[in-house]
Motif scaffolding. Sequence first.
Motif, mmCIF file in Angstrom:
data_model
loop_
_atom_site.group_PDB
_atom_site.id
_atom_site.type_symbol
_atom_site.label_atom_id
_atom_site.label_comp_id
_atom_site.label_asym_id
_atom_site.label_seq_id
_atom_site.Cartn_x
_atom_site.Cartn_y
_atom_site.Cartn_z
ATOM 1 N N GLU A 20 0.706 -1.131 -0.054
ATOM 2 C CA GLU A 20 -0.012 0.014 -0.137
ATOM 3 C C GLU A 20 0.769 1.231 0.091
ATOM 4 O OE1 GLU A 20 -3.511 0.273 -0.043
ATOM 5 O OE2 GLU A 20 -3.131 -1.511 -0.941
ATOM 6 N N TRP A 21 2.002 1.270 0.670
ATOM 7 C CA TRP A 21 2.836 2.463 0.826
ATOM 8 C C TRP A 21 3.460 2.721 -0.626
ATOM 9 C CZ3 TRP A 21 8.056 3.792 0.033
ATOM 10 C CH2 TRP A 21 8.318 4.852 0.422
ATOM 11 N N LEU A 25 3.294 5.693 -3.371
ATOM 12 C CA LEU A 25 4.531 6.219 -3.932
ATOM 13 C C LEU A 25 4.540 6.467 -5.361
ATOM 14 C CD1 LEU A 25 7.176 7.683 -3.501
ATOM 15 C CD2 LEU A 25 8.290 5.275 -3.434
ATOM 16 N N LEU A 26 4.076 5.390 -6.038
ATOM 17 C CA LEU A 26 4.468 5.130 -7.493
ATOM 18 C C LEU A 26 2.986 5.312 -8.261
ATOM 19 C CD1 LEU A 26 6.896 2.031 -7.446
ATOM 20 C CD2 LEU A 26 7.508 4.408 -7.692
ATOM 21 N N ASP A 27 1.966 5.594 -7.781
ATOM 22 C CA ASP A 27 0.736 5.370 -8.304
ATOM 23 C C ASP A 27 0.358 4.117 -9.314
ATOM 24 O OD1 ASP A 27 -1.432 6.689 -8.880
ATOM 25 O OD2 ASP A 27 -1.064 7.862 -10.882
ATOM 26 N N VAL A 87 8.502 11.944 -0.964
ATOM 27 C CA VAL A 87 8.724 10.796 -0.353
ATOM 28 C C VAL A 87 8.797 10.812 1.018
ATOM 29 C CG1 VAL A 87 10.278 8.482 -0.754
ATOM 30 C CG2 VAL A 87 9.264 9.788 -2.705
ATOM 31 N N LEU A 88 9.632 11.776 1.475
ATOM 32 C CA LEU A 88 9.929 11.745 2.790
ATOM 33 C C LEU A 88 8.833 12.205 3.580
ATOM 34 C CD1 LEU A 88 13.048 13.706 2.953
ATOM 35 C CD2 LEU A 88 12.979 11.529 3.723
ATOM 36 N N ALA A 89 7.664 13.045 3.009
ATOM 37 C CA ALA A 89 6.393 13.303 3.667
ATOM 38 C C ALA A 89 5.598 12.071 3.545
ATOM 39 C CB ALA A 89 5.665 14.300 2.946
ATOM 40 N N LEU A 90 5.819 10.943 2.919
ATOM 41 C CA LEU A 90 5.013 9.504 2.940
ATOM 42 C C LEU A 90 5.559 8.808 3.756
ATOM 43 C CD1 LEU A 90 4.382 8.968 -1.034
ATOM 44 C CD2 LEU A 90 2.725 9.581 0.445
ATOM 45 N N ASP A 111 12.076 2.707 2.480
ATOM 46 C CA ASP A 111 10.706 2.828 2.917
ATOM 47 C C ASP A 111 10.394 2.368 4.255
ATOM 48 O OD1 ASP A 111 10.727 -0.207 3.338
ATOM 49 O OD2 ASP A 111 9.947 -0.447 1.389
ATOM 50 N N PRO A 112 8.910 2.338 4.747
ATOM 51 C CA PRO A 112 8.897 2.475 6.228
ATOM 52 C C PRO A 112 9.246 0.917 6.580
ATOM 53 C CG PRO A 112 6.988 3.427 5.478
ATOM 54 C CD PRO A 112 8.014 2.892 4.290
#
Length: 142
Positions: A20-21, A25-27, A87-90, A111-112
């Motif tokens: 999901e993350w 990010l990539l649509d 990306v940092l905000a995500l 990524d997380p």
Amino acid sequence: MAARVSHTTINCLDAYEVSEWWKRLLDYTDVPGDPNLPGDPECMIVDPRTGHRLLFIEVAELQDPVGRVHLDLAPTDLTRDEEIERVLALGARMVADRRRPDGSGWAVLEDPAGNRFCIVRSDAERAARSPATPPERSKSAS
């Protein structure tokens, strides 16, 4: 005889959460007719424009997150620096900032789930570079 890349696989502890993350990010989207659900041990997402697929698989134990394979992402409608901020905000984390004063370079992020990837300059930024600026080279996500 030749082979083609079917998809890129990313090992993780929670396939749904990480897929999901990356979708945001990539649509990317879920594979048509095969929706990803919380608890699924394997989640595949696809780029609706190119068909490129990423498969997230749950494993019992993660290997060193540096790994030997990582994704290099080039922004499609933002500059490299704008994409890094997005990306940092995500929820990504900066690992190494390899941007140079002349505008070349890249950033290494996680990524997380701790999977590393790089963000390089957009095609437009590379096309606008001065002839004196060397092209970006392959590098490891260190």
